[in-house]
Scaffold this active site. Structure first.
Site, PDB file in Angstrom:
ATOM      1  N   SER A 189      48.701  53.514  40.527  1.00 15.30           N
ATOM      2  CA  SER A 189      48.559  54.982  41.460  1.00 15.30           C
ATOM      3  C   SER A 189      48.891  54.889  42.946  1.00 15.30           C
ATOM      4  O   SER A 189      49.002  55.835  43.632  1.00 15.30           O
ATOM      5  CB  SER A 189      47.048  55.440  41.151  1.00 15.30           C
ATOM      6  OG  SER A 189      46.300  54.404  41.649  1.00 15.30           O
TER       7      SER A 189
ATOM      8  N   TYR B  60      35.189  38.329  45.199  1.00 13.73           N
ATOM      9  CA  TYR B  60      36.735  38.856  44.992  1.00 13.73           C
ATOM     10  C   TYR B  60      37.369  37.369  44.928  1.00 13.73           C
ATOM     11  O   TYR B  60      38.163  37.195  44.021  1.00 13.73           O
ATOM     12  CB  TYR B  60      36.985  39.523  46.208  1.00 13.73           C
ATOM     13  CG  TYR B  60      38.613  39.879  46.200  1.00 13.73           C
ATOM     14  CD1 TYR B  60      39.081  40.976  45.423  1.00 13.73           C
ATOM     15  CD2 TYR B  60      39.544  39.116  46.874  1.00 13.73           C
ATOM     16  CE1 TYR B  60      40.262  41.255  45.046  1.00 13.73           C
ATOM     17  CE2 TYR B  60      40.714  39.563  46.742  1.00 13.73           C
ATOM     18  CZ  TYR B  60      41.382  40.382  46.095  1.00 13.73           C
ATOM     19  OH  TYR B  60      42.698  40.822  46.117  1.00 13.73           O
TER      20      TYR B  60
ATOM     21  N   SER C  52      50.549  47.569  35.605  1.00 10.51           N
ATOM     22  CA  SER C  52      49.395  48.080  35.889  1.00 10.51           C
ATOM     23  C   SER C  52      48.835  48.286  37.200  1.00 10.51           C
ATOM     24  O   SER C  52      49.382  47.699  38.255  1.00 10.51           O
ATOM     25  CB  SER C  52      48.020  47.143  35.148  1.00 10.51           C
ATOM     26  OG  SER C  52      47.966  46.247  35.901  1.00 10.51           O
TER      27      SER C  52
END
EC number: 1.1.1.300
Length: 312
Positions: free
Chosen positions: A14, A156, A11
């Protein structure tokens, strides 16, 4: 007779680590992998396809996948021959940095939807097949922030702590099915995205934040963060190389940190089970002795802390 190539679903391909990992696996000299490189927006596939070169359509295919969508996950798996994944690499992730008071709950939920629940969603989808075949490998791109909290990165870090706890717990059960879990824990990774993010937050307003906290963030944290990335940061290519070794291992490790130069920064927590040593030292370095912090980061950049090449 050579073994059939292992199907690797990745996953977040890009850019960054995902892109580099997909390309390195697709160009494996022994052609051990059939890579399904995925991304949420196929409009961004150009860079990956260019980097893949002649491997595109041979050992690498590009597919759409939104880890936040059950329907997208199902459609992606349906495009894989037999729907069987041998190696799942949970790499898709988003960041969030800034003073807590200035961050919306919606932004926080988005981090968990992608980083944590996105990974869980993919695992739930591939696990029945892996269990049925009694083989599989789940690789999770976590972070050193899943091992220690970092100021102004609370949300995060929390998402990565959640991943660490979830997958460590799951690893115990899955060994019974001959399925391995590996948590790969990079430190700072130098990408174009990270550079743009630091620039954006340096001028962000963060409404609701008091002036002192905003000053600490802009005048202390951001310069220290830039220094950290400059002196200790790895390239996505270097991180991908470590993941390739993990995937090719006969007995994959549960955890693998990718950057030995970051080791001194996490050693304080291991030295003191109470956690006080790490918290107080981090506080002093950032708020009282920032020049000493910068000097220390520059020392970590010396050759004695360089990341070793892991043996095959």
């Amino acid at each position: 007779m050579a073994d059939a190539p292992r199907t690797v679903l990745i996953s977040g391909c890009s850019s960054g680590i995902g892109l580099e990992l997909a390309v390195q696996l697709a160009h494996d000299p022994r052609q051990r992998y059939q890579v399904v490189a995925t991304m949420r927006d196929l409009g961004k596939k150009g860079t990956l396809e260019t980097a893949a070169g002649e491997a595109l359509g041979q050992t690498l295919t590009v597919a759409q996948l939104d880890v936040c969508s059950d329907e997208s996950v199902a459609q992606c798996l349906n495009c894989i021959q037999g729907g069987e994944v041998d190696v799942l690499v949970n790499n898709a992730g988003v960041g969030l940095v800034g003073p807590l008071e200035g961050l919306s709950l919606a932004a926080m939920q988005n981090v968990f939807d992608t980083n944590f629940f996105g990974a869980v969603r993919l695992v739930k989808a591939v696990l029945p097949s892996m269990k049925r075949r009694r083989q599989g490998h789940i690789v999770v791109v976590s972070s050193v922030m899943g091992l220690q909290g970092v100021v102004f990165n609370e949300v995060y870090a929390a998402s990565k702590f959640a991943m660490e706890g979830f997958f460590e717990s799951l690893a115990v059960q899955l060994l019974q099915f001959n399925i391995f879990i590996s948590l790969v824990e990079p430190g700072p990774v130098v990408t174009e995205f990270e550079g743009k993010l630091l620039e954006q937050v340096s001028t962000a307003e963060f409404p609701g934040t008091d002036p002192d906290t905003l000053s600490y963030f802009r005048d202390l944290y951001l310069p220290a963060s830039r220094e950290l990335f400059h002196n200790v940061g790895q390239s996505p290519q270097d991180v991908a190389k470590v993941i390739v070794k993990v995937i090719g291992s006969a007995r994959p490790p549960l955890r693998r940190r990718t950057n030995t130069r970051y080791t001194p920064l996490i050693a304080l927590k291991a030295m003191d089970p109470s956690g006080s040593l790490y918290v107080r030292t981090s506080h002093c370095l950032l708020f009282r002795w920032p020049r000493l912090l910068n000097l220390g980061l520059r020392c970590l950049a010396c050759s004695c802390f360089r990341t070793p090449v892991w043996p095959r």
